[in-house]
Design a protein around this motif. Sequence first.
Motif, mmCIF file in Angstrom:
data_model
loop_
_atom_site.group_PDB
_atom_site.id
_atom_site.type_symbol
_atom_site.label_atom_id
_atom_site.label_comp_id
_atom_site.label_asym_id
_atom_site.label_seq_id
_atom_site.Cartn_x
_atom_site.Cartn_y
_atom_site.Cartn_z
ATOM 1 N N SER A 88 0.873 -1.190 0.000
ATOM 2 C CA SER A 88 0.000 0.000 0.000
ATOM 3 C C SER A 88 0.902 1.230 0.000
ATOM 4 N N GLY A 89 0.289 2.394 -0.219
ATOM 5 C CA GLY A 89 1.057 3.640 -0.135
ATOM 6 C C GLY A 89 1.621 3.806 1.263
ATOM 7 N N LEU A 90 0.814 3.492 2.270
ATOM 8 C CA LEU A 90 1.295 3.651 3.645
ATOM 9 C C LEU A 90 2.434 2.685 3.953
ATOM 10 N N TYR A 113 -2.032 13.863 3.585
ATOM 11 C CA TYR A 113 -3.034 12.804 3.711
ATOM 12 C C TYR A 113 -3.155 12.381 5.186
ATOM 13 N N ASN A 160 -2.910 17.067 -0.121
ATOM 14 C CA ASN A 160 -4.222 16.419 -0.002
ATOM 15 C C ASN A 160 -4.866 16.908 1.292
ATOM 16 N N ASP A 185 5.894 12.809 -1.771
ATOM 17 C CA ASP A 185 4.709 12.005 -2.099
ATOM 18 C C ASP A 185 4.127 12.587 -3.379
ATOM 19 N N SER A 207 1.162 6.454 -3.761
ATOM 20 C CA SER A 207 0.070 5.524 -3.544
ATOM 21 C C SER A 207 -0.330 5.091 -4.958
ATOM 22 N N THR A 209 -2.300 2.938 -5.694
ATOM 23 C CA THR A 209 -3.749 2.768 -5.603
ATOM 24 C C THR A 209 -4.496 3.811 -6.455
ATOM 25 N N LYS A 210 -3.885 4.989 -6.638
ATOM 26 C CA LYS A 210 -4.574 6.141 -7.217
ATOM 27 C C LYS A 210 -4.355 6.203 -8.737
ATOM 28 N N SER A 339 -10.607 7.573 -1.562
ATOM 29 C CA SER A 339 -9.685 7.343 -2.671
ATOM 30 C C SER A 339 -9.863 8.366 -3.796
ATOM 31 N N THR A 354 -11.199 10.960 4.719
ATOM 32 C CA THR A 354 -9.748 10.789 4.550
ATOM 33 C C THR A 354 -8.904 11.492 5.613
ATOM 34 N N ARG A 374 -14.144 17.355 -1.495
ATOM 35 C CA ARG A 374 -13.021 17.073 -2.407
ATOM 36 C C ARG A 374 -13.513 16.250 -3.584
HETATM 37 O O1 P1T Z 1 -4.149 4.166 0.590
HETATM 38 P P1 P1T Z 1 -2.688 3.918 0.365
HETATM 39 O O2 P1T Z 1 -2.375 3.230 -0.924
HETATM 40 O O3 P1T Z 1 -2.020 3.255 1.536
HETATM 41 O O4 P1T Z 1 -1.975 5.353 0.177
HETATM 42 C C1 P1T Z 1 -1.925 6.301 1.220
HETATM 43 C C2 P1T Z 1 -1.823 7.688 0.654
HETATM 44 C C3 P1T Z 1 -0.583 8.321 0.620
HETATM 45 N N1 P1T Z 1 -0.426 9.562 0.108
HETATM 46 C C4 P1T Z 1 -1.459 10.247 -0.403
HETATM 47 C C5 P1T Z 1 -1.247 11.608 -0.950
HETATM 48 C C6 P1T Z 1 -2.742 9.663 -0.408
HETATM 49 O O5 P1T Z 1 -3.746 10.379 -0.938
HETATM 50 C C7 P1T Z 1 -2.929 8.375 0.131
HETATM 51 C C8 P1T Z 1 -4.272 7.734 0.209
HETATM 52 N N2 P1T Z 1 -5.325 8.647 0.081
HETATM 53 C C9 P1T Z 1 -6.653 8.332 0.119
HETATM 54 C C10 P1T Z 1 -7.123 7.098 0.320
HETATM 55 C C11 P1T Z 1 -7.564 9.481 -0.088
HETATM 56 O O6 P1T Z 1 -8.752 9.288 -0.393
HETATM 57 O O7 P1T Z 1 -7.078 10.617 0.018
#
Ligand code: P1T
Length: 395
Positions: A88-90, A113, A160, A185, A207, A209-210, A339, A354, A374
Amino acid sequence: MNKSILISSTEKKRIMKFNTKTIHGGQQPDKAYGAVMPPIYQTSTFAQRSPGEHQGYEYARSKNPTRTALENALASLENGNYGLAFGSGLAAIDAVLKLLKSGDEVIATNDLYGGSYRLFTKVFEDFGIKFHFVNMEKATNIEAYITKNTKLIWIETPTNPMMNIIDIEAVSVVAKAHNLLLAVDNTFATPYLQRPLDVGADIVMHSVTKYIGGHSDLVMGALVVNDKELADKLYFIQNASGAICGPMDCFLALRGIKTLHVRMQRHCENGKAIAEYLANHPKISKVYWPGFETHPNHDIAKKQMDDFGGMISFVTNGNDYHQAIKIIENLKIFTLAESLGGVESLAGHPASMTHASIPKEEREKTGIVDALIRLSVGIEDVDDLIADLEQALSA
Ligand code: P1T
């Protein structure tokens, strides 16, 4: 033989433009049968001829060929030498923080975030790492917080959810003068819009994910660096802590990357049209989008970004929480969800979603009021998106 097999990845890095890199950067047909898309190596382990005698892969936490293909593609997009993919991003941010020791200090953007803030303050502070949250609109603001224990500067730009812009190059000058690591980031901008390593950052984080994944069908993070020693340390942490992503998700992220440039172009076009529509709407008092000339950091955005992206935050007249919730509930094409960065448009309420893990008084200092909405503007027909906002705002 396919010509691309003959071109080394360093050569590709030098000769390819971004819109070609998304499709070919760091990529080669698979060595086994020439598969053009990397196979999903759904295996936890790899056969060895004799102990330690193998074909480069031993155990899939340490390395997996599908993940290697993705990590090379990510490195290429960010003009970096080494990519690392995480669960994950985290998990990617967690790996960066594990470079530190108890007593070390970090200077982080004050608007970031909520999950990053939570990881910093609720997990790593307990391990003796100190965080300073600083308004970095002026890079020189950072200097007052630097001590002999400072090791890392952590920035998000655009932030964010307030869409503040931080001058990466100016911060990198401060970081270098004090021998500090600079991590950026780059989730909101993506390498389509800005490439932090080129302007002095040491670590780029995503992340995935985005926007990079782009289809809201996976959770993943990534780091890209240039320095071999730093890459080795992060790889050690990735393997030792084990927060890796599986091969199926790596395949999906690679497929997402192939269209990153096409999607981002449309996200930017739709984002601009919607930001302008909102700014002219009589019920809306403030729109946060770095493409406006009136945005306080527009000049920096123009300097370091190739366009302004599809993330927009806004508040309605009178800062009315109940009105904001009504608008969000009335949206039909925009989906209310956490997300961002997928092909579909999403709307979010940062204060309760968020950024709920940031205390209200801290949130409000940076503008995350309860009335803030947002938008992650997707790639649908922009007329339909504007019509959806129009009906929700007039309901
Ligand atoms: O959700 P994850 O893949 O673990 O990423 C965390 C993360 C890190 N940095 C930024 C700038 C992010 O926006 C996020 C995750 N943000 C969301 C889930 C959101 O809706 O803002």
